[in-house]
Design an enzyme around this catalytic site. Structure first.
Site, PDB file in Angstrom:
ATOM      1  N   GLU A 468       0.850  -1.190   0.000  1.00 19.58           N
ATOM      2  CA  GLU A 468       0.000   0.000   0.000  1.00 19.58           C
ATOM      3  C   GLU A 468       0.890   1.247   0.000  1.00 19.58           C
ATOM      4  OE1 GLU A 468      -3.511  -0.279   2.227  1.00 19.58           O
ATOM      5  OE2 GLU A 468      -4.209   1.660   1.547  1.00 19.58           O
ATOM      6  N   GLU A 742      -2.445   0.275  13.170  1.00 24.16           N
ATOM      7  CA  GLU A 742      -3.498   0.761  12.282  1.00 24.16           C
ATOM      8  C   GLU A 742      -4.860   0.709  12.957  1.00 24.16           C
ATOM      9  OE1 GLU A 742      -3.976  -1.646   8.763  1.00 24.16           O
ATOM     10  OE2 GLU A 742      -5.081  -0.058   7.741  1.00 24.16           O
TER      11      GLU A 742
END
Ligand code: RAM
Length: 892
Positions: A468, A742
Site C-alpha cells: 500500500e 493501524e
C-alpha cells in the site's frame, strides 16, 4: 552581551542549492542571554560573490535598515536572480536598545535551472530485456575532462524512476531521489555542488537507476503505474575562473550496462548478485567496451521543478536486540523496535552462496515471521556472494517495515553483529521532545515518533510494509499537527500540498491519496472499489487543513497565497455537492476504523465540510481578504445551522450518537452555547458507559482529547490517555507495541491478529494524540494571532496520574520549553523558556502564583479558568510556582 544573529536559512534550508523560487525567503534566529531580547530593525546584504559579501557589498540587494521585528520569511527584493548561480548573504539586526549586532556568518543559496530551454540534457535509460517482469537496474556512465581553473561545478539530476549518482566513485546525494510526484505532471530536480569531487583531467559520472514509484510496484496498483522503465536526466554545469562554462549532459554518448542489481522494487524487494559487480565502473579509466548505447527518450511533457522535499537518508543504525537460531537453521532477529528501512548484512562464504533477509513486523505464535499482513508485498532481499572475503550488502531501491528479520542461508555462525538495521526516512530534523513521569506515556510518545519516522518517506504514507504505502490524505491531515511538533516538516508538507494540488480534480475535489498515482483511474476501472471517491470527508479536507497547519506552525503565508484558489475551489465544490448544505451519504470512509461506533457518513461529511469552510475563512483573514473572510464565515454559520437542524436534537443528542459526532461538533464549533454542555454530557456519558474507553476512528481520534479538554473535561482526557483496557492506546503498549497500530484491535488477547487483509502495525493516524500531548498536556500552543511561534501560548494542563512533564519545541525563532512538576500536596512548579525575538502568553493554573519567587505582575485571569493567571512575557527563562486547587480532584 548584544544580540547575536544565527541559523541563517533560505527557504527553510541551510545554504540550499538548486532553488527555483525567484523570490526566496530568508530566515534567521537571534540569540541572547538577556530577557526580552528583541529585534527592532534589520539590514540584509545579498552579493554575487563571496568576496563582495565579506566586504559588505550588497551589490544585488542592500535592504538598508528596515524598521521591523520580523526575522522569518523575509522576501528577497533585490536584482533578478539568474539560473544556475550562487548567492551570498548576511544580516545584522538592532535590538530593543537600538544596539546593532555583528553581521551574521555568511550564508548562501544557489538557483537551479530556471527555464526549460536551458535544459540541454536528454533522458536516458536502457531497453528492457524481453520476457522479464522484474528488470535489472541499469548502470550508466560517462567520462569527461575538466580543464584547469575550475571554479564551481553543480549537477542537476532527476529521474523518471529513482537514481543514485556517483562522481569519481563517491556517492552524491541521497536515497530514493528524486522522490515521488505524479510523474505525468511533475518531477523534482535535485542539485548538488560537486566542485570538491572533481579534479583537473579525467573524471567520471556514474548513475544507477531504479524502477521506484515510476515503473515499479506502487501499493496495490501493480507495476508500471507511470511508465515501463526508468530514465535518468542529468546536467552538470562547470564554471571556470576565466568565466567560461561547460556542460556535461546525459545523452547518447553515455554508456549503459546491467549489473549486480537483478531487480529492485519498492514492494517486492531486491536481488543482488555480487558476482556481477562492475568494479570501477563509476571512475575514470574503466573499460566500458562491453557497455552499450543508452536508450534516449524522446522527451517529457511534465514540469521539471526544484526539489522541495527534504532529502531521504539513513538517520540511524540499529543493532538487533536479540537473535534466535531456528530448527531450520535460519536466524530470527528482533530489532527491538518496529522500524522502516533495510538491513545491512556482513557475510563470508563461497561465491554463488545465496543469503536472504526476510522482514516482518510481528511473529506468529509459533515464533515464525508473521507475513500475512504484507499482502502482496515481499519484504525480502537476496544477496549472492562473490566469495572474496568479508562482504557487506544493503539494498538500493526498496525498503521494508519490520521489527523482525529472518536471515536465511547464512554460511557460518551469525550473531548480533551480523546484521545492522538502517532507519530510513525523509530527513526532517527533530524539533520536539517530550518526557513525562509516566513510562507508558513516554512509550506512547516514542511510538508516535517512530510512526512518523517510518511513514514520512517522500510523502506521508499510511503504512510502510504491505502493498500500500500510499499518500492517504486523511491520515496526513489528522497527524499533521502532531508531526509538525515532532519534526520540522515545513518543506515536507509544502511538497505534499503541491502533490495534492497536482491531483486536484477539475471539479475542485481533492483526492484521498496524493500523488494520485492513477488512483482515480484505477478506481474507475475497478467497480468493486466504487466506494472510493476523490472527495472523501476528512481526506480531501487535507487540502485546506495542511496549509493552515503550515501557517500556524511556521507562519507560512506564501503557501496560503499560492494555493488560495485551489482551496476556494474545494469549498465551492463541496458546496455545490450538498443538499441544503448537508453532504449526502455517499463515497465516504466514515470515521475509519472506529471501534464499535459507526458515525453516519452525512454527519461526518457535513461536519468536515463546515470545518474546511471555517478554516478557509481563517485563511482569507490571514491573507487580508476580508470580503472572503466574511463570506466564508457566514457560509460556515449557515452550514453549522443546517447541521444542527438536520442532526442535533433539542436535548443535545447528535445523530449517530458516537463519540466522534460529539467531538467534531464541539471541536468544529457547530453547536450553540446552549447545546454545547448538553452534547458534552452525552460524550462523557458514552465514554463512561464504555468503561472510560474511546471508540473513535481516524477522523475523530485527533480531536477527542482536545474537545474534552477545551470543554473543561481535562480529567476525562487523561483517563482516556492512560486507559490500559481495550480499546486504548495503552492496550497496544501493554502488548509490546513500539509503533502505533493501524487498528485498535490489530491484535487482542481474545482474537489474536485481526484480518491480515488490513492489519498494519505501523500506521500513525491513531497517534494523532501527540498533538494533544504537546498542545495541552505540555501546553506548547501556537498563537494564531502571531503565527509561526512569533508568540506562543504556554498553557500546561497538569492532570491524571502524571506528576511531571518536560517538553520542548524548536520553532523558527528557537526553542520553547516547558517543564512542570506537581507535588503530592498540589504545589506546581513551572519552568518555561522563550526564545529571543519571540514572546509567550503563559497561562499558569492554580492560586498563589509566584514568578521567580515574587507575585507576578501584569497578569490577568487565565481565559476560561476559575483560578490561574495569564501573563505575556518576552524571551528568557522563568520559573512559576502555584498551588493547584485540589490535587484530590485530579485523581479520578
Ligand atoms: C486504508 C489505508 C489508509 C486509510 C484508507 C481509507 O487502506 O491504510 O490508512 O486512509 O484505507
Amino acid at each position: 552581551m548584544t544580540i547575536q544573529v544565527t541559523a541563517c536559512r533560505t527557504e527553510y534550508e541551510t545554504n540550499p542549492v538548486g532553488l527555483d523560487e525567484r523570490k526566496p525567503r530568508l530566515f534567521w534566529r537571534l540569540e541572547s542571554d538577556r530577557r526580552n531580547a528583541r529585534q527592532t530593525a534589520y539590514q540584509i546584504l545579498v552579493s554575487s560573490t563571496r568576496e563582495r559579501i565579506s566586504r559588505e557589498e550588497g551589490d544585488l540587494w542592500d535592504s538598508g535598515r528596515v524598521e521591523s521585528g520580523e526575522s522569518t520569511h523575509i522576501v528577497y527584493e533585490g536584482k533578478a536572480l539568474q539560473s544556475d548561480t550562487s548567492y551570498w548573504w548576511k544580516v545584522r539586526v538592532w535590538d530593543e536598545d537600538n544596539q546593532a549586532s555583528e553581521w551574521s556568518e555568511t550564508a548562501s543559496w544557489a538557483m537551479g535551472i530556471l527555464e526549460r530551454g536551458e535544459w540541454k540534457a536528454k533522458w536516458i535509460g536502457r531497453k528492457a530485456k524481453p520476457d522479464l517482469e522484474l528488470q535489472p537496474s541499469p548502470y550508466l556512465r560517462k567520462e569527461f575532462s575538466v580543464r584547469k581553473g575550475l571554479r564551481r561545478a553543480v549537477v542537476y539530476a532527476t529521474a523518471l524512476g529513482l537514481f543514485q549518482l556517483r562522481v569519481n566513485g563517491s556517492p552524491v546525494g541521497h536515497l530514493f531521489a528524486p522522490g515521488w510526484t505524479d510523474y505525468d505532471k511533475r518531477v523534482q530536480v535535485h542539485a548538488y555542488d560537486i566542485t570538491g569531487l572533481l579534479s583537473e583531467g579525467d573524471n567520471a559520472f556514474g548513475a544507477i537507476i531504479g524502477d521506484g514509484w515510476y515503473a515499479g510496484t506502487v501499493g496495490f496498483l501493480g507495476r508500471h503505474v507511470y511508465g515501463e522503465r526508468p530514465f535518468f536526466l542529468m546536467q552538470a554545469s562547470l564554471e571556470y575562473e576565466d568565466g567560461s562554462q561547460e556542460l556535461v549532459i546525459t545523452d547518447g554518448s553515455w554508456r549503459t550496462s546491467e549489473g549486480p542489481i537483478r531487480y529492485s522494487d519498492m514492494i517486492l524487494g531486491e536481488t543482488y548478485d555480487a558476482r556481477l559487480e562492475l568494479t570501477g565502473w563509476d571512475r575514470p579509466g574503466f573499460d566500458a567496451a562491453a557497455w552499450e548505447e543508452p536508450d534516449v527518450r524522446a522527451g517529457y511533457n511534465g514540469i521539471l521543478s526544484a526539489a522541495v522535499e527534504p532529502p531521504i537518508r539513513i538517520t540511524q543504525s540499529m543493532q538487533p536486540a536479540s537473535v534466535r537460531r531456528t530448527e531450520a537453521g535460519t536466524y530470527i532477529y528482533d530489532m527491538g523496535q518496529n522500524m522502516v528501512g533495510w538491513t545491512d548484512v556482513r557475510v563470508k562464504g563461497e561465491a554463488g552462496t545465496k543469503v536472504s533477509l526476510s522482514h516482518a513486523e510481528m511473529l506468529n505464535p509459533d515464533g515464525t515471521l508473521y507475513l500475512d499482513n504484507l499482502r502482496k508485498a515481499v519484504q525480502q532481499d537476496h544477496y549472492i556472494l562473490k566469495g572474496d572475503g568479508e562482504e557487506r550488502y544493503e539494498p538500493h531501491f526498496t525498503f521494508h517495515g519490520f521489527r523482525y528479520v529472518e536471515l536465511i542461508g547464512y554460511p557460518g555462525e551469525a550473531d548480533l553483529s551480523t546484521i545492522t538495521g538502517k532507519v530510513i526516512h525523509s530527513d526532517t530534523p527533530v524539533t520536539g521532545t517530550l518526557e513525562t513521569s509516566d513510562p507508558m506515556v513516554n512509550q506512547l510518545f516514542s511510538n508516535i515518533t517512530w510512526g512518523q519516522r517510518g511513514n514520512f518517506l517522500s510523502v506521508p504514507t499510511d503504512c510502510p510494509q504491505r502493498d500500500e504505502r500510499l499518500g492517504w490524505t486523511g491520515d496526513a491531515q489528522i497527524f499533521a499537527r502532531t508531526a509538525s511538533y515532532h519534526m520540522d516538516v515545513s518543506r515536507f508538507f509544502t511538497k505534499f500540498v503541491g502533490d495534492m494540488i497536482d491531483c486536484q480534480q477539475p471539479s475542485g475535489a481533492f483526492t484521498d491519496v496524493a500523488p494520485d498515482a492513477g488512483w482515480i483511474r484505477h478506481k474507475m476501472w475497478n467497480t468493486r472499489l466504487n466506494w472510493f471517491a476523490p472527495d472523501n470527508a476528512g481526506w480531501g479536507d487535507a487540502g485546506v487543513i495542511i496549509p493552515w497547519t503550515l501557517y500556524l506552525m511556521y507562519g507560512d503565508k506564501r503557501i496560503l497565497e499560492t494555493h488560495y484558489g485551489a482551496m476556494v475551489r474545494w469549498v465551492e465544490y463541496l458546496t455545490n455537492n450538498t443538499d441544503g448544505l448537508i453532504r449526502p451519504d455517499y463515497a465516504n470512509y466514515g470515521d475509519w476504523l472506529s471501534i464499535d461506533a459507526d458515525t453516519p457518513n452525512e454527519v461526518l461529511a457535513t461536519a468536515y465540510f463546515a470545518y474546511s469552510t471555517k478554516v478557509l475563512a481563517q485563511i482569507a483573514g490571514a491573507l487580508g481578504r476580508t470580503a472572503d473572510q466574511d463570506k466564508y464565515e457566514a457560509h460556515f454559520a449557515s452550514i453549522a445551522e443546517a447541521f444542527r437542524r438536520a442532526f442535533v436534537e433539542e436535548d443535545g443528542r447528535i445523530h449517530g450518537e458516537t463519540q466522534t459526532v460529539y467531538v467534531l461538533a464541539l471541536q468544529f464549533g457547530l453547536l450553540t452555547e446552549r447545546l454545547k454542555p448538553l452534547a458534552l454530557a452525552r460524550l462523557t456519558a458514552d465514554i463512561r458507559e464504555r468503561g472510560n474507553r474511546l471508540s473513535t476512528g481516524f477522523l475523530g481520534v485527533g480531536y477527542l482529547l482536545p474537545a474534552l479538554t477545551d470543554s473543561g473535561e481535562l480529567e476525562v482526557a487523561y483517563t482516556l490517555l492512560t486507559q490500559e483496557a481495550f480499546p486504548s492506546w495503552m492496550y497496544s503498549i501493554k502488548h509490546g507495541a513500539t509503533t502505533i497500530w493501524e487498528r485498535w484491535d490489530g491484535w487482542t488477547e481474545e482474537k489474536g491478529f485481526q484480518t491480515p487483509s488490513m492489519n498494519s502495525f505501523n500506521h500513525y493516524s491513531l497517534g494523532s494524540v501527540g498533538e494533544w500531548m504537546f498542545r495541552y498536556m505540555a501546553g506548547i500552543e501556537a498563537d494564531p494571532n502571531a503565527p509561526g511561534f512569533r508568540r506562543a501560548i504556554l498553557r500546561p494542563q497538569p492532570g491524571g496520574r502524571l506528576t511531571s512533564v518536560k517538553a520542548s519545541y524548536d520553532s523558527l525563532y528557537g526553542r520553547y520549553s516547558i517543564e512542570w512538576q506537581l507535588s503530592d500536596s498540589g504545589q506546581l512548579t513551572l519552568e518555561v523558556e522563550i526564545p529571543a525575538n519571540a514572546a509567550a502568553i503563559v497561562e499558569v493554573p492554580g492560586k498563589d502564583i509566584l514568578l521567580d519567587g515574587k507575585p507576578a505582575e501584569g497578569g490577568r485571569p487565565a481565559a476560561g479558568q476559575e483560578q490561574g493567571m495569564a501573563v505575556e512575557l518576552g524571551s528568557g527563562k522563568y520559573t512559576f510556582t502555584s498551588t493547584l486547587v485540589s490535587r484530590q480532584s485530579l485523581n479520578v
